[in-house]
Design an enzyme around this catalytic site. Structure first.
Site, PDB file in Angstrom:
ATOM      1  CE  LYS B 192      26.314  10.787  21.598  1.00 19.03           C
ATOM      2  NZ  LYS B 192      27.710  10.447  21.197  1.00 19.03           N
ATOM      3  CD  GLU B 268      20.190   4.626   7.820  1.00 15.10           C
ATOM      4  OE1 GLU B 268      21.142   5.309   7.415  1.00 15.10           O
ATOM      5  OE2 GLU B 268      20.256   3.396   8.036  1.00 15.10           O
ATOM      6  CB  CYS B 302      23.314   1.065   7.693  1.00 13.02           C
ATOM      7  SG  CYS B 302      23.406   2.555   6.691  1.00 13.02           S
ATOM      8  CD  GLU B 399      23.752  -3.517  10.850  1.00  9.04           C
ATOM      9  OE1 GLU B 399      23.457  -3.123  11.984  1.00  9.04           O
ATOM     10  OE2 GLU B 399      23.690  -2.793   9.836  1.00  9.04           O
TER      11      GLU B 399
END
Lengths: 501, 501
Positions: B192, B268, B302, B399
């Site tokens: 997906k 992750e 990331c 973040e």
């Protein structure tokens, strides 16, 4: 009917005094903060053996603080692997020196056979400690093959503070199987033993300290799942949790890990392992394997061969042998050296198994032998075999965790494979055949983590054990058993004027 | 003020026609069962590019059925690794042959730099395919060292049907980072893509079929997280799920896996990676690295070095050079070859970043540079640097996933290590120093999965990376990435009269 020893037999072994009943935190035996205690029961009689400190969230917090300090600042991870190993070897020696007392503790706590404990279980745990001690100075990473001018390598670092939640069926084996690789890796840990079997874990903690394991490295908090266990799986400062137990609780552990700090999870859950006997098998040996596969440790073993499929050519002969062997199987006091099967671990399991036996009868399976409890005290159950079962029956689908076998006939190898795989579990499987091709095809085709060919329960320290499907993920034993306690760090630096790439 | 390419400049490159907008299931492009479609937006303008099929639970079910059939009965896992390798090589060649069109799709869908996609992302993805194609025939197990007369070995078997849920920041690299090792292992899969960036994934599905990947092996279901994504993580017939994305969604996935069929999970997640610059660094190079670390791919990566720690000896010089470099940084249309930073991926991210910039100002950090959106169309934000940041400020903890740097000073190496580790994340870190001992100590001490010394974003096919702590678990790239798609089976047989043990 299984042969039953009279419940008035006097044990020839002195039942040990219970020396350790408190939580072991930061190198000391301490009461729980609440002061609460809980009972641990002797399944031979249902009587209370002793009261043990009951740890809860606050005690887990203290233990984790101690483990965190020991990891972040203490000597343990900073020792060379060979020095951790020396201490672990000393620990193993202490276990060997105390084998009788440890075996007796597991016998009165869990109903396990005393002679087995002395000859197999306890010496094996010392061997597991030594296996991982020997690996401690060999945990190396890789140097990578970069496609540009970089030097790069991986480090396999201890993951940090680990939580171990262990079950009651193999109190010693499970404890050492989990803590040995974690110790070797340089981790520190908090262990929550099963509430049914807290005794030997506390003794091992004492021996660990004697061996020289520094304070805070190994902490043992006895208590219950919904309190102490949940505190471990939801703790924000535990880096990894390793759980062996039921799928229901496994789900909770994983969920709690996800909701808290996304700690790494490994699960070893239940099984409904198939044993497939082809018609070139030695009938007597196969029948023996099948019986042992389900009654070993009173059926309280995750890899029990609870579904047995026998090819039609030898079916009748195998059934005849099985019934003979089941009738000769000696159930009784686990201290008695003649006894082959002790009591189930507690009242709850005892009742659960009897309920499944009722289901089996009600759903229309044929009761070939057994089916009843034995004696008036304690939790003894006869070896029980059902035939003519259908795959949709509960006794064919659910893990019963008792001495109850579901036995069926099959025709072709394809049918055997399909039926073997028709389970949400995938822990182990057995194949009995002399045909090389059958062995190879079937071993590749069954979806389970361990396949025993012409043997069963053939464990070994170098051989990893782990589940497929809903039997869990992550391996115990073998070098793979270390992975849960390590994480991989890649380190990359540019290099200049390299003569090769 | 950063240089801005004028918003109504004509694109150098013809924006491609969108050829693939439907779900790819079992080798065919099909409408979703519901017939629904959703818009995908061009972040340069905020306008709709096209409508794409919206998959939901029923479509995921169909895709899983196809993948299950392909795994259980189809050729893919049954091919030798070398033949899977050949098909993957063909796939890689096709990717190279269509590089311009593919790069353009990611540019208009994700706001990524066209030049970078053409020269790095898309060719990098083809190389990833080739790397794993080369590994496919080398996935071997071990023969074990048994301590009794047994022959034992491990097989590393394809785990089965895999679900991949990939993010929008690197649509091509993420696609192949996950699909390549899973294909090599012999798995089948349902992928997906992020709803923000569905276009290139569907094109890759088309190329996969052209390359000869059999029907059902690779299925792509475009749609949204709470529907299609949740259907994957809770599916009872998916064996493993591999997710890259936010920590919040990572939690949901792990919980869904626990509640459903206990599928294996690898995550992750986010990062707040520190870049630690010691005072023996080349200040100009260090400033360049720091800027690259936070602005590459508009900060939507990331491993972005969003916290920069500079030793006080060179701090003032560093700041001076940083400000010069940031003023020269070009933000504009990502098709323009001189542009260094395109628009943020969508309105939601754009607003989130601006909101964090406001937090930074409100909590008292000093805005050194940037801080404003650019232009009146699309989602462009100036490179933004805050100094005088305290570690408990939101801009130091959360973040942000945008071009916003938190710059701080430090004195000693111990302080640097402590500050670097003061985060719940642990994805990457950078160290700039020429001192060997500093490099070794600090690289060992920072709790992160990849450490770059005197470089940053130095990825490589053979170099695995992944998180520590709440950045997740499991590894991508390198041989370690294969582990997610394999499970270990142990097979044990007795042997007789062995001449050695």
């Amino acid at each position: 009917m299984g042969s039953h020893c009279d419940d008035s037999i006097v044990s020839s072994v002195k039942i040990p005094t219970i020396k350790f009943t408190k939580l072991f935190i930061n190198g000391e035996f301490v009461d729980s903060i609440s002061g609460k205690t809980f009972e641990t029961i002797d399944p031979r009689t249902g009587d209370v053996i002793a009261r043990i400190a009951e740890g809860d969230e606050e005690d887990i917090d203290l233990a984790v603080k101690a483990a965190r300090d020991a990891f972040d600042h203490g000597p343990w991870p900073r020792l060379p692997g060979s020095e951790r190993a020396r201490i672990m070897m000393k620990f193993a020696d202490l276990i060997d020196q105390n084998v009788e007392e440890l075996a007796a503790l597991d016998t009165i706590d869990a109903g396990k056979l005393f002679s087995m404990g002395k000859a197999v279980d306890i010496p094996q745990v010392a061997a597991t400690l030594r296996y991982y001690a020997g690996a401690a100075d060999k945990i190396h990473g890789d140097v990578l093959k970069m496609s540009r001018e970089f030097h790069a390598y991986t480090l396999r670092e201890p993951i940090g503070v680990v939580g171990h939640i262990i079950p009651w069926n193999y109190p010693s084996t499970m404890l050492l199987m989990k803590i040995s690789p974690a110790l070797a890796a340089g981790c520190t840990m908090v262990v929550k033993p099963a509430e049914q079997t807290p005794l030997s874990a506390l003794y091992y903690a004492h021996l660990a300290k004697l061996a020289g394991i520094p304070n805070g490295v190994l902490n043992v908090v006895t208590g219950f799942g919904p309190t102490a266990g949940a505190a471990v799986s939801t703790h924000m400062d535990i880096d990894a949790v390793s759980f062996t137990g039921s799928p229901e609780v496994g789900r909770k552990v994983m969920k709690a890990a996800a909701e808290s700090n996304l700690k790494v999870v490994s699960l070893e859950l239940g099984g409904k392992s198939p044993l497939i006997i082809f018609d070139d098998a030695d009938v007597d040996a196969a029948a023996q394997l099948a019986l042992t596969g389900i009654v070993y440790n009173k059926g309280e073993i995750c890899v029990a061969s609870s579904r047995v499929y026998v090819q039609e050519g030898i079916y009748d002969e195998v059934v005849k042998k099985l019934v003979e062997k089941a009738k000769a199987w000696v159930v009784g006091d686990p201290f008695d050296p003649e006894v082959q099967q002790g009591p189930q671990v507690d009242k709850k399991q005892f009742e659960r198994i009897l309920t499944y036996i009722e289901h089996g009868k009600r759903e229309g399976a044929t009761l070939l032998t057994g089916g009843k409890p034995l004696g008036r005290k304690g939790y003894y159950i006869e070896p029980t075999i059902f035939t003519d079962f259908k795959e949709e029956m509960l006794i064919a689908k659910d893990e019963i965790f008792g001495p109850v076998m579901a036995l069926a006939k099959f025709k072709t190898i394809e049918e055997a494979i399909a039926r073997a795989n028709n389970s949400r579990y995938g822990l182990a499987a057995g194949i009995v055949t002399k045909d090389l091709n059958v062995a190879n095809t079937v071993s590749r085709s069954i979806r389970a983590g361990t396949i025993w060919i012409n043997c069963y329960f053939a464990f070994d320290n170098d051989c990893p054990v782990g589940g497929y499907k809903m039997s869990g993920f992550g391996s115990d034993l073998g070098l793979e058993g270390l992975y849960k306690y390590l994480h991989v760090k890649s380190v990359v630096t540019p290099i200049y004027n390299t003569p090769w790439l | 003020m950063t240089s801005h390419c004028n918003g109504n400049m004509d694109s150098f490159v013809k924006v491609p026609t969108i050829k693939f907008t439907k779900l790819f299931i079992n080798g065919e492009f099909v409408d979703s069962i519901s017939g629904k479609t959703f818009e995908t937006i061009d972040p340069r303008t905020g306008e709709v590019i096209t409508r794409v099929s919206e998959g939901d639970k029923e479509d995921v079910d169909l895709a899983v059925k196809a993948a299950r059939q392909a795994f259980d009965n189809g050729p893919w896992p049954r091919l030798p690794g070398s033949e899977r390798g050949r098909i993957m090589m063909k796939f890689a060649d096709l990717v190279n042959q269509h590089v311009e069109e593919l790069a353009a799709l990611d540019t208009i869908d994700g706001g990524k730099l066209f030049g970078s996609c053409k020269s790095m992302d898309v060719p990098g993805a083809a190389n990833c395919l080739r790397y794993y194609a080369g590994a496919a025939d080398k996935i071997h197990g071990n023969v074990l060292k048994m301590s009794r007369e047994f022959h034992g070995y491990t097989l590393r078997e394809p785990i089965g049907v895999v679900g991949h849920i990939i993010p929008w920041n690197f649509p091509t690299i993420m696609f192949f980072g996950k699909v390549s090792p899973a294909l090599a292992a012999g798995c089948t899969m349902v992928l997906k893509p992020a709803e923000q960036t569905p276009l290139s994934a569907l094109y890759y599905a088309h190329l996969a079929k052209l390359a000869g990947i059999p029907d059902g092996v690779l299925n792509v279901v475009t749609g949204f997280g709470p529907t299609a994504g949740a259907a994957i993580s809770s599916h009872m017939d998916i064996d493993a799920i591999s997710f890259t994305g936010s920590t919040e969604v990572g939690r949901e996935i792990m919980q869904a896996a626990a509640k459903s069929n206990l599928k294996t999970v690898s995550l992750e997640l986010g990062g707040k990676s520190p870049l630690v610059i010691f005072d023996d660094a080349d200040v100009d190079k260090a400033a360049g690295l720091a800027l690259l670390g936070i602005l590459y791919n508009k900060g939507e990566i990331c491993v972005a070095s969003s916290r920069v720690f500079v030793q006080e000896g060179i701090y003032d010089e560093f700041v001076k050079l940083l400000v010069e470099k940031v003023k020269a940084w070009k933000v504009g249309d990502p098709f323009h070859p001189k542009t260094q930073q395109g628009p943020q991926v969508d309105k939601k991210q754009f607003e989130k970043i601006l909101s964090y910039i406001e937090h930074g100002k409100r909590q008292g950090a000093t805005l050194l540079s940037g801080g404003n959106p650019l232009g009146d169309k699309g989602y462009y934000i100036e490179p933004t640097i805050f100094t005088d940041v305290k570690e408990d400020m939101l801009i130091a903890k959360d973040e942000i996933f945008g071009p916003v740097m938190a710059l701080m000073k430090f004195n000693t190496i111990d302080e640097a290590i402590k500050k670097a580790n003061n985060t719940t994340y642990g994805l990457a870190a950078g160290i700039v120093t020429k001192n060997l001992d500093v490099a070794n100590t600090v690289s060992r001490s920072i709790r992160a999965g990849v450490i770059w010394i005197n470089c940053y974003l130095a990825f490589d096919q053979d170099c695995s990376y992944g998180g520590y702590k709440m950045s997740g678990f499991g590894r991508d790239c390198g041989l370690e990435a294969l582990d997610k798609y394999l499970h270990v089976k142990s097979i044990v047989t007795p042997i007789y009269n062995s001449p050695w043990l």
